[in-house]
Write a protein that holds these residues in place. Structure first.
Motif, PDB file in Angstrom:
ATOM      1  N   PRO A  61     -19.479 -11.834 -49.009  1.00  0.00           N
ATOM      2  CA  PRO A  61     -19.860 -10.900 -50.348  1.00  0.00           C
ATOM      3  C   PRO A  61     -19.685  -9.522 -50.225  1.00  0.00           C
ATOM      4  CG  PRO A  61     -21.392 -11.988 -48.758  1.00  0.00           C
ATOM      5  CD  PRO A  61     -19.984 -12.319 -48.417  1.00  0.00           C
ATOM      6  N   GLY A  62     -19.905  -8.837 -51.652  1.00  0.00           N
ATOM      7  CA  GLY A  62     -20.155  -6.796 -51.053  1.00  0.00           C
ATOM      8  C   GLY A  62     -18.581  -6.477 -51.536  1.00  0.00           C
ATOM      9  N   LEU A  63     -18.420  -5.062 -51.976  1.00  0.00           N
ATOM     10  CA  LEU A  63     -17.649  -4.001 -51.943  1.00  0.00           C
ATOM     11  C   LEU A  63     -16.898  -3.742 -51.425  1.00  0.00           C
ATOM     12  CD1 LEU A  63     -16.623  -2.624 -55.272  1.00  0.00           C
ATOM     13  CD2 LEU A  63     -17.997  -0.931 -54.424  1.00  0.00           C
ATOM     14  N   THR A  64     -15.211  -3.641 -51.194  1.00  0.00           N
ATOM     15  CA  THR A  64     -14.620  -2.568 -50.148  1.00  0.00           C
ATOM     16  C   THR A  64     -13.940  -2.456 -51.003  1.00  0.00           C
ATOM     17  OG1 THR A  64     -14.059  -4.764 -49.199  1.00  0.00           O
ATOM     18  CG2 THR A  64     -12.445  -2.979 -49.070  1.00  0.00           C
ATOM     19  N   LEU A 107     -19.493  -1.474 -62.318  1.00  0.00           N
ATOM     20  CA  LEU A 107     -20.163  -1.716 -60.461  1.00  0.00           C
ATOM     21  C   LEU A 107     -21.187  -1.942 -60.169  1.00  0.00           C
ATOM     22  CD1 LEU A 107     -17.441   1.759 -59.273  1.00  0.00           C
ATOM     23  CD2 LEU A 107     -17.468  -0.723 -58.547  1.00  0.00           C
ATOM     24  N   ASN A 108     -22.355  -1.586 -61.035  1.00  0.00           N
ATOM     25  CA  ASN A 108     -23.641  -1.158 -61.102  1.00  0.00           C
ATOM     26  C   ASN A 108     -23.795  -2.319 -61.338  1.00  0.00           C
ATOM     27  OD1 ASN A 108     -24.167   1.617 -60.423  1.00  0.00           O
ATOM     28  ND2 ASN A 108     -23.794   2.017 -62.985  1.00  0.00           N
ATOM     29  N   ALA A 109     -23.175  -3.700 -61.795  1.00  0.00           N
ATOM     30  CA  ALA A 109     -23.248  -4.996 -61.678  1.00  0.00           C
ATOM     31  C   ALA A 109     -22.924  -6.099 -61.006  1.00  0.00           C
ATOM     32  CB  ALA A 109     -22.932  -5.523 -63.353  1.00  0.00           C
ATOM     33  N   ASP A 130     -24.250   6.327 -55.115  1.00  0.00           N
ATOM     34  CA  ASP A 130     -24.226   4.979 -55.288  1.00  0.00           C
ATOM     35  C   ASP A 130     -23.060   4.307 -54.723  1.00  0.00           C
ATOM     36  OD1 ASP A 130     -25.152   6.676 -58.156  1.00  0.00           O
ATOM     37  OD2 ASP A 130     -22.937   7.036 -58.363  1.00  0.00           O
ATOM     38  N   LEU A 131     -22.662   4.580 -53.953  1.00  0.00           N
ATOM     39  CA  LEU A 131     -22.008   3.574 -52.790  1.00  0.00           C
ATOM     40  C   LEU A 131     -23.027   2.761 -51.628  1.00  0.00           C
ATOM     41  CD1 LEU A 131     -18.756   5.652 -50.879  1.00  0.00           C
ATOM     42  CD2 LEU A 131     -18.535   3.676 -52.636  1.00  0.00           C
ATOM     43  N   ASN A 132     -23.872   3.952 -51.967  1.00  0.00           N
ATOM     44  CA  ASN A 132     -25.075   2.699 -51.316  1.00  0.00           C
ATOM     45  C   ASN A 132     -25.681   1.538 -51.787  1.00  0.00           C
ATOM     46  OD1 ASN A 132     -25.392   3.450 -48.971  1.00  0.00           O
ATOM     47  ND2 ASN A 132     -26.311   5.822 -49.925  1.00  0.00           N
ATOM     48  N   ARG A 133     -25.592   1.481 -53.431  1.00  0.00           N
ATOM     49  CA  ARG A 133     -26.658   0.252 -54.384  1.00  0.00           C
ATOM     50  C   ARG A 133     -25.169  -0.072 -54.539  1.00  0.00           C
ATOM     51  NH1 ARG A 133     -26.766   1.977 -58.818  1.00  0.00           N
ATOM     52  NH2 ARG A 133     -26.029   4.006 -59.250  1.00  0.00           N
ATOM     53  N   ARG A 159     -10.512  15.340 -43.870  1.00  0.00           N
ATOM     54  CA  ARG A 159     -11.200  15.804 -43.830  1.00  0.00           C
ATOM     55  C   ARG A 159     -12.478  15.580 -43.865  1.00  0.00           C
ATOM     56  NH1 ARG A 159      -9.440  18.870 -39.532  1.00  0.00           N
ATOM     57  NH2 ARG A 159      -7.525  17.381 -38.424  1.00  0.00           N
ATOM     58  N   GLN A 160     -12.890  15.575 -45.297  1.00  0.00           N
ATOM     59  CA  GLN A 160     -14.533  14.261 -46.737  1.00  0.00           C
ATOM     60  C   GLN A 160     -14.977  13.475 -46.403  1.00  0.00           C
ATOM     61  OE1 GLN A 160     -14.498  15.196 -50.231  1.00  0.00           O
ATOM     62  NE2 GLN A 160     -12.660  17.438 -50.519  1.00  0.00           N
ATOM     63  N   LEU A 161     -13.702  12.321 -44.806  1.00  0.00           N
ATOM     64  CA  LEU A 161     -14.410  10.971 -45.182  1.00  0.00           C
ATOM     65  C   LEU A 161     -14.614  11.406 -43.714  1.00  0.00           C
ATOM     66  CD1 LEU A 161     -10.706   9.351 -45.260  1.00  0.00           C
ATOM     67  CD2 LEU A 161     -12.073  10.081 -46.904  1.00  0.00           C
ATOM     68  N   ARG A 162     -15.177  12.063 -42.895  1.00  0.00           N
ATOM     69  CA  ARG A 162     -16.398  12.301 -41.741  1.00  0.00           C
ATOM     70  C   ARG A 162     -18.419  11.797 -43.116  1.00  0.00           C
ATOM     71  NH1 ARG A 162     -14.575  17.792 -39.272  1.00  0.00           N
ATOM     72  NH2 ARG A 162     -13.024  16.940 -38.481  1.00  0.00           N
ATOM     73  N   THR A 163     -17.743  13.054 -43.483  1.00  0.00           N
ATOM     74  CA  THR A 163     -19.184  12.151 -44.411  1.00  0.00           C
ATOM     75  C   THR A 163     -19.880  10.574 -44.433  1.00  0.00           C
ATOM     76  OG1 THR A 163     -18.727  14.826 -45.374  1.00  0.00           O
ATOM     77  CG2 THR A 163     -20.840  13.697 -46.465  1.00  0.00           C
ATOM     78  N   LEU A 164     -19.214  10.239 -45.513  1.00  0.00           N
ATOM     79  CA  LEU A 164     -18.677   8.825 -45.845  1.00  0.00           C
ATOM     80  C   LEU A 164     -19.026   8.249 -44.836  1.00  0.00           C
ATOM     81  CD1 LEU A 164     -18.124   7.037 -48.041  1.00  0.00           C
ATOM     82  CD2 LEU A 164     -15.732   6.124 -47.806  1.00  0.00           C
ATOM     83  N   ARG A 165     -18.774   8.659 -43.653  1.00  0.00           N
ATOM     84  CA  ARG A 165     -18.876   7.327 -42.504  1.00  0.00           C
ATOM     85  C   ARG A 165     -20.623   7.716 -41.892  1.00  0.00           C
ATOM     86  NH1 ARG A 165     -16.195   3.713 -38.369  1.00  0.00           N
ATOM     87  NH2 ARG A 165     -18.528   3.038 -38.377  1.00  0.00           N
ATOM     88  N   GLU A 166     -20.781   9.074 -42.062  1.00  0.00           N
ATOM     89  CA  GLU A 166     -21.731   8.913 -41.299  1.00  0.00           C
ATOM     90  C   GLU A 166     -23.070   8.590 -42.668  1.00  0.00           C
ATOM     91  OE1 GLU A 166     -22.419  13.471 -42.186  1.00  0.00           O
ATOM     92  OE2 GLU A 166     -21.054  13.569 -39.876  1.00  0.00           O
TER      93      GLU A 166
END
Length: 729
Positions: A61-64, A107-109, A130-133, A159-166
């Motif tokens: 289950p979940g979103l990749t 995505l919300n559903a 939104d990704l967290n939800r 390099r913005q992917l560091r923020t996503l990792r956090e």
């Protein structure tokens, strides 16, 4: 509850994607991701990277979330997933406001299993929140080399992917790439903050590709002849400039070839139109700058031509890798001219940063070495990426198929080394290669007179060779370690200590003659044998169905699936469902029209019978005659082996590697010679290798090598496979 057993994963693989077995490392990567581990995966183009995150997305289950650098790649992969019945979508700037709202609602559903995003989209609006939800369960970073400044295609937005990792600290991350040196691999792991990742590095070898380098003498005529010789094949021609891409495409169109340009100077709509036409087989040849191709999932590109010299080996490898992604044969041709080297050096000299100039010069020298070397192209390419090829003859590059002539170049080498030494001795400084050649050939240039080099004893002693030939000899002496070129702003050459020793000892030096323009276009790997008339009918049907649905033809079925149909003639749903690439959704959506076409063909035409078995012998490897296999060097290794010598003893006595000797014996077995495997392998060793081949497939060595964790060398694997195939004959 998640079922990650082998049977469950294979069942999903067949049901959704239509495949009955995993490619090397796929199952191990999938298991690690499902277990919550971070993963770094370096798999070659066409090696099945996408499946490593797509299949896990279907069994839990979940979103990749998949981070991808190009809009075209997102649409391409989402179209392919939807054709297989998978709920996938993408968010990017190409969407209308209505489409964007509808996808956001889905995505919300939590209706989707996979979401494709561009890295620069991450920081827009509320997306990170939104990704967290949305219940993200995994993040896959495709083309991960873009995050490294040492990579050949660095993109700052990665390099913005560091923020996503956090923000998604508890979610497993996967980094995937097809091209990365060891330095780039380490940088990717560091930049993405991967935590104790499982690391998978597959072989860089693409056995279905044939590599050729041809002297660029009449470039357009050479390209036109090549393209006309393959009237049904799609290909990419890479050009160094936008004007070059435009001009070449216009000429090809004038000569009746469906071609179009692609480069960053075109507007977005024009680029998109070219790309869409190419994907849908409406344009056969794209003439492009390096802006084209990354992530383009068109599997049936049959050739890649480089009109101009690439800047570095990484870029060249990735660009050639766009041929033959489906595993069927692909031709890679580089048109080479020393004049291109001069142009590249001028571009490098214009770089303001000295460190950039040094790195670019080193990369260019390596590329020139590849273009000019007389050794196996495959060996040279793999060596660059730190991989050893198990033989010194791949049987599918120009240097192996048509070895270049060598000659006793001692006198020529002595002249060249002496000239470099005398110039340094007289002037107290070193000069560039062009000046050395000018002195050798007796040029009355201003610099020669200014520095008094016309007074040297070596002035004019090399008039027997043209200047281009002397330059090629000098580069070969650099490869041999007798000359060295610095990497400063103005590269100069010097005689090395080894070169001085060769000069004093009058050591015999063998040189390679430059290749002449006229060379036979032989050695193209064999494809899967099938009923070609039926294959063409199925191709036409595929195009009609694809056009009706507004997708590229390969989204319906790839060429391998069509060739398998035209080989085994399935006439029932069960038989059709057994074809590779036919999953449940495609059987349901396309089975009826294809079965009808095959049945109609059989009513009017007899079945053809094919003797070869691609399950045992790779369709990517061209067959050789007994005479080609049993060369003198193979016969000598065979004689010693039959006399009771071990492989190591033969290698030591002959100054070879054990892997080369293994290759000799494998060639002897392929030629029909009878040998005893017990003389080489223990029963336990044979059982381990047999099990590895059964799991990975007999078509490639790298699969078995990966299954065995690299514990068995490629030479032994090739020899064992040769014993196995000989026993079945």
């Amino acid at each position: 509850m998640l079922d990650g057993s082998s049977d469950a994963l294979l069942a999903t693989l067949k049901r959704v994607f239509g495949y009955s077995a995993f490619r090397p490392f796929q199952e191990e990567i999938i298991r690690d991701l499902l277990a919550g581990k971070d993963v770094f995966a370096l798999l070659p183009t066409g090696g099945g990277k996408s499946l490593c995150f797509q299949l896990p997305a279907l069994v839990r289950p979940g979103l990749t979330v998949v981070l991808s650098p190009l809009i075209a790649l997102m649409k391409d992969q989402v179209d392919a997933l939807r054709a297989n019945g998978v709920a996938a979508t993408f968010l990017n700037s190409s969407l209308s406001e209505a489409d964007r709202r509808e996808r956001w609602r889905g995505l919300n559903a939590r209706e989707y299993r996979l979401l494709y995003l561009a890295p620069e989209r991450l920081m827009a609006g509320t997306l990170l929140d939104d990704l967290n939800r949305w219940g993200v369960c995994a993040v896959a970073v495709d083309e991960a080399h873009c995050i490294s400044e040492w990579g050949h295609d660095f993109r700052p937005e990665y390099r913005q992917l560091r923020t996503l990792r956090e923000r998604l600290a508890d979610v497993p991350f996967m980094a995937l790439t097809a091209t990365a040196t060891d330095r780039v691999r380490k940088d990717i792991v560091s930049q993405l903050h991967l935590r104790d990742p499982a690391v998978y590095v597959a072989s860089f070898n693409r056995p279905n590709l044939t590599y050729r380098v041809e002297p660029k003498t009449r470039a357009y005529a050479q390209i036109l002849e090549f393209v006309r010789g393959r009237p049904k094949d799609a290909g990419i021609i890479y050009c160094a400039s936008r004007a070059g891409a435009d001009g070449l495409a216009a000429k090809l169109v004038t000569d009746g070839v469906r071609a179009a340009p692609y480069h960053a100077g075109m507007d977005k709509e024009a680029r998109g139109r070219t790309q869409e036409q190419f994907l849908r087989d409406e344009v056969r040849v794209v003439c492009a700058t390096i802006a084209f191709g990354m992530g383009i999932n068109k599997p049936n590109v049959r050739f890649v031509i480089h009109h101009d010299l690439p800047k570095n080996v990484e870029g060249y490898y990735q660009e050639t890798g766009r041929a033959g992604r489906d595993g069927l044969p692909g031709d890679c041709v580089l048109l080479y001219s020393p004049a291109d080297v001069i142009k590249q050096r001028r571009f490098i000299e214009e770089k303001p940063d000295e460190a950039e100039r040094r790195i670019a010069t080193e990369q260019l020298q390596t590329m020139v070495h590849y273009a000019e070397c007389g050794e196996c192209r495959r060996v040279t390419l793999l060596d660059y990426f730190g991989e050893e090829y198990p033989s010194d003859n791949c049987g599918s590059c120009d240097n192996c198929l048509n070895p270049r002539a060598t000659f006793d170049g001692t006198v020529s080498a002595q002249k060249l080394l002496s000239c470099v030494f005398r110039i340094r001795q007289k002037s107290g400084f070193s000069v560039g290669l062009n000046h050395v050649v000018a002195v050798l050939t007796g040029s009355d240039s201003e610099k020669v007179r200014q520095w008094g080099h016309q007074e040297l004893t070596t002035f004019g002693i090399g008039r027997e060779h043209p200047r281009a030939e002397w330059a090629a000899f000098a580069r070969e002496l650099m490869r041999l370690g007798l000359l060295a070129q610095n990497t400063g702003e103005f590269p100069t050459i010097e005689v090395t200590a080894e070169g001085m020793a060769a000069l004093k000892d009058r050591r015999r030096i063998t040189l390679t003659r430059p290749r002449t323009p006229a060379q036979p276009s032989s050695g193209r790997p064999a494809t899967i044998a099938c009923d070609e008339v039926l294959f063409e009918k199925l191709r036409q049907l595929r195009k009609e169905l694809a056009d009706r649905e507004g997708v590229p033809p390969y989204i319906v079925f790839g060429d391998i699936s069509l060739r398998s149909m035209a080989r085994s003639y399935p006439v029932t749903e069960a038989e059709f469902g057994a074809i590779s690439g036919v999953g449940a959704a495609k059987l349901r959506n396309y089975g009826a029209p294809f079965l009808e076409e095959i049945r109609a063909h059989l009513k009017a035409n007899p079945r053809q019978i094919f003797a070869d078995d691609p399950g045992l012998v790779s369709p990517m490897v061209a067959r050789k005659s007994r005479g080609e296999l049993l060369t003198e060097t193979v016969r000598e290794s065979l004689r010693r082996f039959r006399a009771g010598e071990t492989l190591d003893a033969i290698a030591k006595a002959r100054g070879l590697t054990p892997g080369t000797v293994s290759g000799h014996l494998a060639g002897a077995l392929e030629a029909g010679e009878a040998l005893d495997p017990g003389q080489v392998f223990t029963a336990a060793e044979s059982a381990a290798m047999h099990g590895a081949f059964e799991k990975a497939g007999w078509a490639t060595l790298s699969g078995a090598h990966g299954v065995l964790g690299g514990r068995v060398d490629y030479g032994s694997l090739r020899l064992y496979r040769a014993f196995h195939l000989a026993a079945k004959r």
